[in-house]
Design a protein around this motif. Structure first.
Motif, PDB file in Angstrom:
ATOM      1  N   HIS A 166       7.971  13.770   1.706  1.00  0.00           N
ATOM      2  CA  HIS A 166       8.039  14.556   0.467  1.00  0.00           C
ATOM      3  C   HIS A 166       8.930  15.784   0.638  1.00  0.00           C
ATOM      4  O   HIS A 166       9.658  16.155  -0.291  1.00  0.00           O
ATOM      5  N   HIS A 167       8.878  16.414   1.801  1.00  0.00           N
ATOM      6  CA  HIS A 167       9.714  17.592   2.016  1.00  0.00           C
ATOM      7  C   HIS A 167      11.182  17.231   2.265  1.00  0.00           C
ATOM      8  O   HIS A 167      12.030  18.111   2.294  1.00  0.00           O
ATOM      9  N   THR A 168      11.462  15.934   2.431  1.00  0.00           N
ATOM     10  CA  THR A 168      12.850  15.481   2.489  1.00  0.00           C
ATOM     11  C   THR A 168      13.295  15.016   1.110  1.00  0.00           C
ATOM     12  O   THR A 168      14.300  14.337   0.958  1.00  0.00           O
ATOM     13  N   GLU A 169      12.526  15.402   0.081  1.00  0.00           N
ATOM     14  CA  GLU A 169      12.846  15.138  -1.323  1.00  0.00           C
ATOM     15  C   GLU A 169      12.705  13.670  -1.707  1.00  0.00           C
ATOM     16  O   GLU A 169      13.396  13.177  -2.615  1.00  0.00           O
ATOM     17  N   PHE A 170      11.817  12.923  -1.033  1.00  0.00           N
ATOM     18  CA  PHE A 170      11.537  11.545  -1.412  1.00  0.00           C
ATOM     19  C   PHE A 170      10.036  11.386  -1.631  1.00  0.00           C
ATOM     20  O   PHE A 170       9.233  12.168  -1.118  1.00  0.00           O
ATOM     21  N   PHE A 171       9.659  10.398  -2.423  1.00  0.00           N
ATOM     22  CA  PHE A 171       8.287   9.905  -2.366  1.00  0.00           C
ATOM     23  C   PHE A 171       8.340   8.382  -2.285  1.00  0.00           C
ATOM     24  O   PHE A 171       9.290   7.753  -2.730  1.00  0.00           O
ATOM     25  N   HIS A 172       7.310   7.776  -1.683  1.00  0.00           N
ATOM     26  CA  HIS A 172       7.387   6.394  -1.204  1.00  0.00           C
ATOM     27  C   HIS A 172       7.229   5.377  -2.314  1.00  0.00           C
ATOM     28  O   HIS A 172       7.956   4.397  -2.396  1.00  0.00           O
ATOM     29  N   ARG A 173       6.235   5.539  -3.166  1.00  0.00           N
ATOM     30  CA  ARG A 173       5.951   4.705  -4.340  1.00  0.00           C
ATOM     31  C   ARG A 173       5.385   3.328  -4.024  1.00  0.00           C
ATOM     32  O   ARG A 173       5.126   2.548  -4.945  1.00  0.00           O
ATOM     33  N   ASP A 174       5.163   2.988  -2.757  1.00  0.00           N
ATOM     34  CA  ASP A 174       4.610   1.656  -2.475  1.00  0.00           C
ATOM     35  C   ASP A 174       3.700   1.697  -1.253  1.00  0.00           C
ATOM     36  O   ASP A 174       3.785   0.838  -0.376  1.00  0.00           O
ATOM     37  N   ILE A 175       2.820   2.691  -1.212  1.00  0.00           N
ATOM     38  CA  ILE A 175       1.881   2.788  -0.096  1.00  0.00           C
ATOM     39  C   ILE A 175       0.750   1.789  -0.305  1.00  0.00           C
ATOM     40  O   ILE A 175       0.127   1.748  -1.369  1.00  0.00           O
ATOM     41  N   LYS A 176       0.509   0.979   0.701  1.00  0.00           N
ATOM     42  CA  LYS A 176      -0.567  -0.010   0.688  1.00  0.00           C
ATOM     43  C   LYS A 176      -0.752  -0.483   2.130  1.00  0.00           C
ATOM     44  O   LYS A 176       0.131  -0.243   2.988  1.00  0.00           O
ATOM     45  N   PRO A 177      -1.865  -1.131   2.443  1.00  0.00           N
ATOM     46  CA  PRO A 177      -2.118  -1.502   3.849  1.00  0.00           C
ATOM     47  C   PRO A 177      -1.008  -2.338   4.474  1.00  0.00           C
ATOM     48  O   PRO A 177      -0.709  -2.178   5.659  1.00  0.00           O
ATOM     49  N   GLY A 250      -5.334   6.828  -1.474  1.00  0.00           N
ATOM     50  CA  GLY A 250      -6.780   6.739  -1.678  1.00  0.00           C
ATOM     51  C   GLY A 250      -7.249   5.303  -1.780  1.00  0.00           C
ATOM     52  O   GLY A 250      -8.252   4.905  -1.183  1.00  0.00           O
ATOM     53  N   ARG A 251      -6.512   4.496  -2.529  1.00  0.00           N
ATOM     54  CA  ARG A 251      -6.876   3.086  -2.674  1.00  0.00           C
ATOM     55  C   ARG A 251      -6.732   2.330  -1.348  1.00  0.00           C
ATOM     56  O   ARG A 251      -7.527   1.430  -1.052  1.00  0.00           O
ATOM     57  N   THR A 252      -5.733   2.709  -0.579  1.00  0.00           N
ATOM     58  CA  THR A 252      -5.578   2.109   0.755  1.00  0.00           C
ATOM     59  C   THR A 252      -6.797   2.410   1.622  1.00  0.00           C
ATOM     60  O   THR A 252      -7.309   1.524   2.336  1.00  0.00           O
ATOM     61  N   MET A 253      -7.294   3.643   1.564  1.00  0.00           N
ATOM     62  CA  MET A 253      -8.465   4.010   2.362  1.00  0.00           C
ATOM     63  C   MET A 253      -9.696   3.240   1.898  1.00  0.00           C
ATOM     64  O   MET A 253     -10.530   2.828   2.721  1.00  0.00           O
ATOM     65  N   VAL A 254      -9.836   3.005   0.586  1.00  0.00           N
ATOM     66  CA  VAL A 254     -10.966   2.208   0.091  1.00  0.00           C
ATOM     67  C   VAL A 254     -10.908   0.803   0.683  1.00  0.00           C
ATOM     68  O   VAL A 254     -11.934   0.255   1.111  1.00  0.00           O
ATOM     69  N   ARG A 255      -9.724   0.219   0.709  1.00  0.00           N
ATOM     70  CA  ARG A 255      -9.578  -1.130   1.306  1.00  0.00           C
ATOM     71  C   ARG A 255     -10.018  -1.142   2.760  1.00  0.00           C
ATOM     72  O   ARG A 255     -10.668  -2.081   3.226  1.00  0.00           O
ATOM     73  N   LEU A 256      -9.710  -0.058   3.484  1.00  0.00           N
ATOM     74  CA  LEU A 256      -9.987  -0.024   4.917  1.00  0.00           C
ATOM     75  C   LEU A 256     -11.441   0.340   5.235  1.00  0.00           C
ATOM     76  O   LEU A 256     -12.004  -0.146   6.208  1.00  0.00           O
TER      77      LEU A 256
END
Length: 621
Positions: A166-177, A250-256
């Protein structure tokens, strides 16, 4: 061992490892004079509309990076503008984001195009270092749900990676396990930056002038990348923001922590939340509450920055310890003994709690029918009988406020009601203040922060947000006061406030103080936070330039440029510095960029510098 042909239309792509041309179609098996495809990491198919293929490769290296080693190559074979743009965005992201726990690539050497004589495709190829390990989607299929301790550890690891992203001016948009890899030493890696988006491309409003992730949520460029069950609603509608990453996390953590596929979990459609806690009994309430906060339906109700999440994670172990103590058997037994003596005294009032609960249920139904006035009458009666119900009613209104879409006045109304029934709820005042900032309701902003600081005087985020509000109103004295309080309360976390305070001192002509603050910030700012350091160097150069230290200003501006080449204010100041040093050609080039470059936020000093440039141009004519 074998070697594969890059031609996706080839009938038999697998070849012996010592072959140099494909036995089936004649395509060269040595790609770009250095690469051989060792094995596919995704199942191969001959569908020409499958955009990407990924192979483990043997890379003989280049003159700049010699040495034979196993790496990974992603191949884009479909040349539609949408796929090309996404692929090139991943290339840019991996080149700019320098973190040991994301795939590493060697700049232009590892990105090239290739045309095949035996297929109609023009391939785009990206080579990355191979990460040994297993993605968490596969891992959780063969392991039990993770413990509370491991959940905290993994959360912190992922957010630490996101912090730099985020501090490199990007966000990922596809975080998942499936996009997180666990290596044999227990370290996590974030992969697949094909969906990554530059923050400066999508945000049209910033709270601060520093870069990074401290920004307001406003209107965004339409852009859709969806992973079912992990992408938030705003992303599905094409309005992704950096806080969308927190929802997916958050949803990734629920899966785990549950071990259950998200599609198998029920959803409370009234509040838009997963029902998952009964599947994760090992997770204490404070951590479960925090995971739910990450998944809040409204992005404004999620933690706003990675820095805030990391700070909250440090506090969670203490909260969990207190929670476990109060639910331990000795504590519960002692509480039960103490309550026995009260049973007789309270027996005659047993009917009142049921009556009060019924009043609350009827009030909630009336509120859902938009009959707020009658609902409050029932709620007030219920609270007179059972005062403890006020917290439940407050949460009810807080949740309604979070579900209100694109109606700030309604949000304000419901946050006010949430605060009415629980005057000690910090979150209600904090969200009310932010809502009122969007509405430009100055009286409401001041009252909300007054209540917030009464409850939590050392809320550095509250002081920082209020300072930003004052700054947008050009009330610089009030903004400075709040930035100073944020610095005092936040310590190392509030370096962003140090930068903003340095900038305000420059605006007001206090150049010595601005210079002092910029140096103080640079001494403490981590080297990984390039955007913050660039902003501080810019402020330092601004002060030096005004004090006629042109050489020093030019040096600091060049450093700021190397750290963050997207800052329009740096180009404006470089034009002034180069002109003062007599380098007219450079001054002209930087000045042109200063005048023409698009700005993501309105900065009064840049408008002033642009005006000065235009005046000088006309004078020369």
């Amino acid at each position: 061992m074998s070697c594969y042909c890059i031609n996706p239309l080839c009938e038999r792509r697998q070849n012996p490892d010592d072959a140099y041309k494909c036995a089936s179609c004649g395509t060269s098996l040595v790609i770009n004079e250095r690469v051989r495809l060792v094995k596919p990491l995704r199942e191969l198919d001959r569908n020409p509309f499958t955009a990407n293929e990924i192979f483990e490769i043997e890379d003989s290296g280049t003159q700049w990076s010699p040495g034979r080693k196993r790496r990974v190559m992603k191949i884009l074979k479909w040349n539609s503008p949408q796929f090309v743009e996404r692929f090139e965005r991943e290339v840019l992201a991996l080149q700019l984001i320098n973190h040991p726990n994301i795939p590493q690539t060697n700049g232009d050497d590892d990105y090239f195009t290739l045309e095949s004589e035996n297929s109609p495709f023009k391939f785009r190829c990206l080579i990355m270092d191979k990460i040994e390990g297993e993605n968490l989607e596969n891992w959780i299929e063969t392991h039990p749900p993770i413990s509370q301790e491991l959940a905290l550890d993994w959360l912190e690891q992922i957010v630490a990676i996101l912090d730099l992203v985020h501090h490199t001016e990007f966000f990922h948009r596809d975080i998942k396990p499936s996009n997180i890899i666990l290596d044999p030493d227990g370290h996590l890696y974030l992969i697949d930056f094909g969906a990554a988006r530059q923050i400066t491309d999508t945000y049209l409003a910033k709270v601060s002038s520093t870069g990074g992730t401290d920004r307001t949520i406003s209107n965004y460029e339409i852009t859709k990348v969806i992973s079912h069950y992990y992408s938030p609603l705003e992303q599905a509608h094409g309005h992704a923001v950096p806080q969308s990453d927190f929802y997916a996390l958050g949803r990734t953590m629920v899966r785990l922590v549950t071990g259950v596929k998200l599609r198998e979990l029920e959803t409370n459609h009234d509040v838009g939340r997963l029902i998952w806690r009964h599947k994760a009994p090992q997770i204490d309430k404070p951590l479960a509450d925090f995971i739910d906060e990450l998944m809040a339906p409204n992005p404004a109700h999620r933690p706003q920055t990675t820095g805030i999440i990391l700070w909250r994670l440090k506090k969670l172990p203490k909260q969990n310890k207190i929670y476990r103590l109060t639910r331990s058997k000795p504590f519960m037994f002692s509480a039960a003994i103490a309550s026995v003596s009260l049973i007789g005294l309270l027996a005659y009032t047993l009917g009142f709690p049921v009556y009060a609960n019924n009043l609350v249920a009827q009030g909630q139904k009336l509120e859902q029918e938009n009959n707020t006035e009658q609902a409050q009458k029932l709620f007030d009666q219920a609270v007179k009988i059972r005062p403890e119900l006020s917290n439940q009613i407050s949460k009810f209104y807080f949740d309604i406020a979070g579900r209100v879409k694109e109606n700030l006045e309604l949000e304000k109304k419901y946050y006010n009601l949430a605060a009415k029934y629980n005057p000690n709820d910090i979150d209600s005042y904090n969200n009310l203040a932010l809502t009122c900032q969007f509405l430009r309701d100055i009286n409401c902003v001041n009252k909300s922060y007054q209540q917030l600081f009464r409850l939590e005087p050392n809320s550095w985020t509250g002081h920082y947000n209020l300072a930003n509000f004052y700054e947008t109103q050009e009330k610089y004295d009030l903004a400075q006061e709040q930035y100073n309080l944020a610095i005092k309360s936040g310590q190392e976390q509030a370096l962003i406030a140090v930068n903003n305070l340095s900038r305000l001192n420059n605006l007001q002509g206090n150049y010595t103080q601005a210079q002092k603050l910029a140096i103080e910030g640079l001494n403490k700012a981590p080297s990984s936070d390039k955007q913050l350091r660039a902003a501080l160097y810019k402020n330092l150069a601004w002060a030096k330039l005004t004090q006629k230290d042109y050489q020093g200003a030019d040096k600091d501006l060049q450093t700021a440029f190397k750290l963050d080449s997207q800052r329009v204010d740096v180009y404006c100041l470089l034009s002034k510095a180069k002109e003062a040093l007599g380098d007219i050609n450079s001054a002209s080039g930087y000045g042109e960029i200063c005048l023409l470059a698009r700005m993501d936020t309105w900065l009064p000093e840049v408008q002033k510098w642009r005006g000065e440039l235009i005046e000088r141009i006309f004078k020369k004519k």
